[in-house]
Write an enzyme that holds these catalytic residues in place. Structure first.
Site: not given
Ligand code: AMP
Length: 224
Positions: A14, A89, A128, A161, A172
């Site tokens: 994404k 999400r 990653r 990360r 996740r």
């Molecule tokens: P990402 O970079 O999109 O994988 O997001 C990393 C982390 O940020 C996720 O595992 C959540 O802890 C938090 N996060 C990001 N976007 C959301 C969302 N829309 N709703 C809830 N938590 C989020």
């Protein structure tokens, strides 16, 4: 004007694809994950609230991310459109987004869902490397940086990360299955959903997305 969201599990691409399409269409990429990571790095109240949940691979509360997106959509650069990456999400976030857009007299044009087998996701996430400054990502084997361990664009040392470590990756993926996967059913009846095979090079996947959008542009409006 193009209002588009990306759906897909962690590691589906994404972030990579939304960055590419943001350049192609000259509209901003809004990544809730990037915004939250920046808040954590700055140690702001938002970052302090989110850090433990993020490190554990759990979702942060809906109200927190809804407020982030509301603010991002109000910025002038989002007037011509946006690519949302990592939001919504949950169904509650999806309904909140509908309300935000309705208040602004806007609607979603496309929901691009990236489909990738779980073993590919785990391989992508575990290898990653991320630049903590600009959010760009690399992969130790398939997409290494030009100089080992350093970001190509600003030479910042790359990091893994905390949530790309195995325990958090498992959580996740579980959060995705339990809370996010249902969103395809939420959007399907609207005729905006485009499911794209997310395996292959970033160029391959981008080509598939662009042709799916183009087919639809020639076939008529996305929202009947
Ligand atoms: P990402 O970079 O999109 O994988 O997001 C990393 C982390 O940020 C996720 O595992 C959540 O802890 C938090 N996060 C990001 N976007 C959301 C969302 N829309 N709703 C809830 N938590 C989020």
């Amino acid at each position: 004007m193009l209002n588009l969201i990306f759906l897909g599990p962690p590691g589906a691409g994404k972030g990579t694809q939304s960055q590419r399409l943001a350049q192609r269409f000259a509209i901003p990429q809004l990544s809730t994950g990037d915004i939250l990571r920046r808040a954590v790095a700055e140690g702001s109240p938002l970052g302090k609230q989110a850090k433990a949940l993020m490190d554990a691979g759990k979702l942060v509360p809906d109200e927190v991310v809804n407020a982030i997106v509301e603010e991002a959509l109000a910025r002038p650069e989002a007037r011509r459109g946006f690519l949302l990456d990592g939001y919504p999400r949950t169904v509650a976030q999806a309904t909140a987004l509908d309300e935000m857009l309705a208040r602004r007299g806007r609607k979603l044009d496309y929901v691009v869902s990236l489909d990738v087998p779980v073993e590919v996701l785990v391989d992508r996430l575990s290898g990653r490397l991320t630049c903590p400054k600009d959010g760009s990502t690399y992969h130790a084997r398939t997409n290494p940086p030009k100089r080992p361990g350093l970001c190509d664009s600003d030479s910042t040392p790359l990091v893994q990360r905390p949530d790309d470590q195995p325990g958090a990756v498992r959580r996740r993926l579980a959060e995705y299955q339990n809370k996010t996967a249902l969103l395809t059913d939420y959007y399907k009846p609207r005729g905006v959903l485009r499911t794209i095979e997310g395996v292959g090079t970033p160029e391959d996947v981008e080509g598939r997305i662009v042709s799916a959008l183009r087919d639809n542009l020639t076939a008529g409006p996305a929202n009947p």
